[in-house]
Design a protein around this motif. Structure first.
Motif, PDB file in Angstrom:
ATOM      1  N   LYS A 121     141.153 108.425  13.611  1.00  0.00           N
ATOM      2  CA  LYS A 121     142.381 108.359  12.818  1.00  0.00           C
ATOM      3  C   LYS A 121     143.153 109.671  12.831  1.00  0.00           C
ATOM      4  O   LYS A 121     144.393 109.670  12.855  1.00  0.00           O
ATOM      5  CB  LYS A 121     142.032 107.984  11.378  1.00  0.00           C
ATOM      6  CG  LYS A 121     143.219 107.883  10.434  1.00  0.00           C
ATOM      7  CD  LYS A 121     142.771 107.491   9.043  1.00  0.00           C
ATOM      8  CE  LYS A 121     143.938 107.387   8.074  1.00  0.00           C
ATOM      9  NZ  LYS A 121     143.493 107.028   6.702  1.00  0.00           N
ATOM     10  N   ARG A 122     142.445 110.795  12.846  1.00  0.00           N
ATOM     11  CA  ARG A 122     143.089 112.083  12.591  1.00  0.00           C
ATOM     12  C   ARG A 122     143.305 112.945  13.840  1.00  0.00           C
ATOM     13  O   ARG A 122     144.051 113.921  13.778  1.00  0.00           O
ATOM     14  CB  ARG A 122     142.262 112.862  11.565  1.00  0.00           C
ATOM     15  CG  ARG A 122     142.043 112.122  10.246  1.00  0.00           C
ATOM     16  CD  ARG A 122     143.263 112.138   9.365  1.00  0.00           C
ATOM     17  NE  ARG A 122     143.545 113.492   8.981  1.00  0.00           N
ATOM     18  CZ  ARG A 122     142.883 114.120   7.993  1.00  0.00           C
ATOM     19  NH1 ARG A 122     141.936 113.488   7.305  1.00  0.00           N
ATOM     20  NH2 ARG A 122     143.175 115.357   7.694  1.00  0.00           N
ATOM     21  N   GLU A 124     144.480 112.819  17.816  1.00  0.00           N
ATOM     22  CA  GLU A 124     145.184 111.905  18.712  1.00  0.00           C
ATOM     23  C   GLU A 124     144.396 111.597  19.977  1.00  0.00           C
ATOM     24  O   GLU A 124     144.403 110.465  20.464  1.00  0.00           O
ATOM     25  CB  GLU A 124     146.552 112.488  19.077  1.00  0.00           C
ATOM     26  CG  GLU A 124     147.531 112.532  17.901  1.00  0.00           C
ATOM     27  CD  GLU A 124     148.902 113.008  18.321  1.00  0.00           C
ATOM     28  OE1 GLU A 124     149.103 113.281  19.533  1.00  0.00           O
ATOM     29  OE2 GLU A 124     149.781 113.097  17.446  1.00  0.00           O
ATOM     30  N   LYS A 125     143.733 112.585  20.539  1.00  0.00           N
ATOM     31  CA  LYS A 125     142.948 112.364  21.750  1.00  0.00           C
ATOM     32  C   LYS A 125     141.758 113.309  21.738  1.00  0.00           C
ATOM     33  O   LYS A 125     141.782 114.356  21.089  1.00  0.00           O
ATOM     34  CB  LYS A 125     143.801 112.595  22.996  1.00  0.00           C
ATOM     35  CG  LYS A 125     144.335 114.010  23.136  1.00  0.00           C
ATOM     36  CD  LYS A 125     145.188 114.144  24.387  1.00  0.00           C
ATOM     37  CE  LYS A 125     145.702 115.577  24.527  1.00  0.00           C
ATOM     38  NZ  LYS A 125     146.518 115.748  25.755  1.00  0.00           N
TER      39      LYS A 125
END
Length: 284
Positions: A121-122, A124-125
């Motif tokens: 969730k927090r 991005e990749k």
């Protein structure tokens, strides 16, 4: 209608849930008991410590305690004392939750579920990381990192046997001491910053924190550790132990009661147990 008007009074049919920890606190009890009140469930939750783990687990059976949260330093030591492991606990060899079904005790690991949710969730990749720690929670975090696609990381642990074992099991590197450089993701899974003798300790060097993108501290007592404060002062993205403990407690609550609380209920319980900041981050 107030909470006291919704929940049945404690009596002989009230189900007991509990926690076992080397350093018991109030947050878990406040969280679970708040949800019992909101949802009108005939349960009560109490935290304990023990010097006799085998006797404590025997008490869970003998007194038909419905569920028990397991914290440091008992997450691995409890395994020979219970009957079965659910798949996540078996893969990690670490238990943070026991569910009692008519005397049969099954171990789960809801830490893994919570950490993976937060990573996905927090962040991005997947990015390179440094993870400091080698205990049961470190295993859960390492497994969640691997399963969320984080392939480039180093386990920092002075205990070579434990640190190397985690690194080998999950496909990461190991070294004994903090390296001179940093990584985009720094994760503390040690007692550094926890209430007690290590409360003022900083898990990573200031220059490493300044160079990272995200600081993740699993310590939840207190939520506002020196590592978290330093990362926020440096305007880094922060994932706190308070967020982990709320999400894993929701999973425990469902296992114990069979009831899935709504988002507003979780927010209210998190606000009551951990404060408005943690509750707001869970609600995002």
């Amino acid at each position: 209608m107030g909470y006291e008007d919704m929940k049945p009074p404690i009596g002989r049919d009230t189900r007991l849930c509990m926690s076992l920890s080397g350093r018991p606190g109030n947050a878990g009890s406040r969280f679970h008991n708040c949800l019992y009140e909101i949802l009108g469930l005939d349960y009560v939750y109490k935290s304990f410590s023990t010097q006799d783990l085998a006797a404590a687990i025997g008490g869970i059976r003998a007194l038909n305690v419905r569920g028990c949260a397991i914290s440091m330093p008992f997450k691995e030591a409890v395994i020979p004392l219970i009957d079965d492991l659910e798949s996540s606990a078996r893969a990690i060899d670490s238990v943070n939750t026991i569910v009692n079904d008519d005397g049969r005790l099954t171990g789960y690991n809801t830490d893994y579920v919570a950490v993976r949710q937060l990573l996905e969730k927090r962040i991005e990749k997947p990015v390179p990381f440094l993870l400091r720690g080698s205990g049961g929670m470190a295993k859960a975090v390492a497994a969640a990192l691997r399963d969320a696609g984080f392939a480039n990381g180093t386990i920092i642990a002075r205990n070579k046997m434990a640190g190397q074992a985690i690194a080998d099991q999950y496909g990461f590197c190991w070294q004994a001491d903090l390296p001179p450089d940093s990584a985009p993701l720094l994760i503390n899974v040690t007692p550094l910053g926890m209430e007690g003798k290590d409360r003022d300790a900083l898990a990573f060097r200031a220059e490493q924190i300044a160079a990272c993108s995200t600081a993740f501290d699993v310590v939840a007592q207190p939520v506002d550790t020196p590592f978290v404060r330093a990362a926020r002062a440096a305007r880094k993205s922060v994932i706190s132990g308070g967020e982990v403990i709320v999400l894993q407690a929701v999973e425990q609550f469902i296992l114990y009661t069979g009831v899935s609380p709504g988002a507003d209920d979780i927010y209210e319980a998190a606000r009551y147990a951990h404060g408005a900041d943690v509750a707001a981050r869970i609600a995002d």
